[in-house]
Write a protein that holds these residues in place. Sequence first.
Motif, PDB file in Angstrom:
ATOM      1  N   SER A  47       0.703  -1.235   0.145  1.00 27.11           N
ATOM      2  CA  SER A  47       0.016  -0.079  -0.063  1.00 27.11           C
ATOM      3  C   SER A  47       0.802   1.220  -0.165  1.00 27.11           C
ATOM      4  O   SER A  47       0.528   2.217  -0.897  1.00 27.11           O
ATOM      5  CB  SER A  47      -1.053   0.167   1.251  1.00 27.11           C
ATOM      6  OG  SER A  47      -1.595   1.249   1.426  1.00 27.11           O
ATOM      7  N   VAL A  48       1.885   1.286   0.853  1.00 27.07           N
ATOM      8  CA  VAL A  48       2.819   2.443   0.927  1.00 27.07           C
ATOM      9  C   VAL A  48       3.674   2.607  -0.539  1.00 27.07           C
ATOM     10  O   VAL A  48       3.878   3.621  -0.793  1.00 27.07           O
ATOM     11  CB  VAL A  48       3.638   2.391   2.255  1.00 27.07           C
ATOM     12  CG1 VAL A  48       4.489   3.547   2.264  1.00 27.07           C
ATOM     13  CG2 VAL A  48       2.446   2.617   3.400  1.00 27.07           C
ATOM     14  N   PHE A  49       4.424   1.665  -0.782  1.00 22.29           N
ATOM     15  CA  PHE A  49       5.409   1.601  -1.608  1.00 22.29           C
ATOM     16  C   PHE A  49       5.105   1.031  -3.116  1.00 22.29           C
ATOM     17  O   PHE A  49       5.224   1.474  -4.038  1.00 22.29           O
ATOM     18  CB  PHE A  49       6.783   0.997  -1.051  1.00 22.29           C
ATOM     19  CG  PHE A  49       7.224   1.461  -0.018  1.00 22.29           C
ATOM     20  CD1 PHE A  49       7.778   2.904   0.200  1.00 22.29           C
ATOM     21  CD2 PHE A  49       7.251   1.070   1.456  1.00 22.29           C
ATOM     22  CE1 PHE A  49       8.514   3.316   1.026  1.00 22.29           C
ATOM     23  CE2 PHE A  49       7.864   1.347   2.610  1.00 22.29           C
ATOM     24  CZ  PHE A  49       8.520   2.588   2.546  1.00 22.29           C
ATOM     25  N   GLY A  50       4.453  -0.114  -2.980  1.00 22.36           N
ATOM     26  CA  GLY A  50       4.127  -0.727  -4.071  1.00 22.36           C
ATOM     27  C   GLY A  50       3.301  -0.139  -5.003  1.00 22.36           C
ATOM     28  O   GLY A  50       3.528   0.205  -6.172  1.00 22.36           O
ATOM     29  N   VAL A  51       2.302   0.148  -4.457  1.00 19.81           N
ATOM     30  CA  VAL A  51       0.995   0.843  -5.357  1.00 19.81           C
ATOM     31  C   VAL A  51       1.610   2.204  -6.200  1.00 19.81           C
ATOM     32  O   VAL A  51       1.269   2.195  -7.359  1.00 19.81           O
ATOM     33  CB  VAL A  51      -0.173   1.188  -4.190  1.00 19.81           C
ATOM     34  CG1 VAL A  51      -1.232   1.923  -5.262  1.00 19.81           C
ATOM     35  CG2 VAL A  51      -0.750  -0.161  -3.704  1.00 19.81           C
ATOM     36  N   THR A  52       2.064   2.974  -5.538  1.00 20.59           N
ATOM     37  CA  THR A  52       2.705   4.173  -6.074  1.00 20.59           C
ATOM     38  C   THR A  52       3.586   3.847  -7.452  1.00 20.59           C
ATOM     39  O   THR A  52       3.623   4.380  -8.250  1.00 20.59           O
ATOM     40  CB  THR A  52       3.143   5.091  -4.948  1.00 20.59           C
ATOM     41  OG1 THR A  52       4.127   4.591  -4.268  1.00 20.59           O
ATOM     42  CG2 THR A  52       2.007   5.649  -4.259  1.00 20.59           C
ATOM     43  N   ASN A  53       4.566   2.842  -6.893  1.00 21.75           N
ATOM     44  CA  ASN A  53       5.675   2.631  -7.838  1.00 21.75           C
ATOM     45  C   ASN A  53       5.210   1.987  -8.765  1.00 21.75           C
ATOM     46  O   ASN A  53       5.650   1.982 -10.125  1.00 21.75           O
ATOM     47  CB  ASN A  53       6.869   2.173  -7.126  1.00 21.75           C
ATOM     48  CG  ASN A  53       7.474   3.196  -6.342  1.00 21.75           C
ATOM     49  OD1 ASN A  53       7.860   4.354  -6.645  1.00 21.75           O
ATOM     50  ND2 ASN A  53       7.905   2.799  -5.302  1.00 21.75           N
ATOM     51  N   LEU A  54       4.118   0.891  -8.678  1.00 22.14           N
ATOM     52  CA  LEU A  54       3.726   0.065 -10.043  1.00 22.14           C
ATOM     53  C   LEU A  54       2.840   1.186 -10.705  1.00 22.14           C
ATOM     54  O   LEU A  54       2.843   0.885 -12.040  1.00 22.14           O
ATOM     55  CB  LEU A  54       2.999  -1.132  -9.534  1.00 22.14           C
ATOM     56  CG  LEU A  54       3.576  -2.070  -8.696  1.00 22.14           C
ATOM     57  CD1 LEU A  54       2.813  -3.272  -8.195  1.00 22.14           C
ATOM     58  CD2 LEU A  54       4.625  -2.668  -9.703  1.00 22.14           C
TER      59      LEU A  54
END
Length: 166
Positions: A110-117
Amino acid sequence: MAADDLARFRTLCGHYRWLAVFMVVSVGALLALMYFVAPAILAARGDFRGTTTSWLGAVVWGAPSLFYLYAVWSLGQAMGRLAKGDLIQPTLARALRRVGLALGIGGVLSVFGVTNLTRIIQSGEGGWLHFDVSGMTLGMIGGALFLLGRVLDQATAVQAELDEMI
């Protein structure tokens, strides 16, 4: 624990298990409807107004929910085992590890993966970190639960070793 208390505890565990099953099935069905069924029907009818990129971005934003639902499912499984009379300590240790891992992965995603994907899917638009306090909190709680599950496993092993000595 008195026999009546134990029976009441097992009954409540059984009720909680069915509540967890209901939640996972209903929320999972809504997520499937929202991200897969409705877009597929709209695309088949020719009414889909989005792009594949926008749909994929929406799916990525909903991905942490799958891990959170797995955590609820794992709790339901543990409650079902307790309702059937399984031993509390090994059941609790297994549940803590599974729930902790699911919450931790969901929080980190939720914190790192969503935005980077989403940045990858949408060709560089967006930030590096999504300041999601609930995701951060769930990730931290998940890590702590996972560690507590490991501590309970070690305590069980030490208890078994001490029981052999006696």
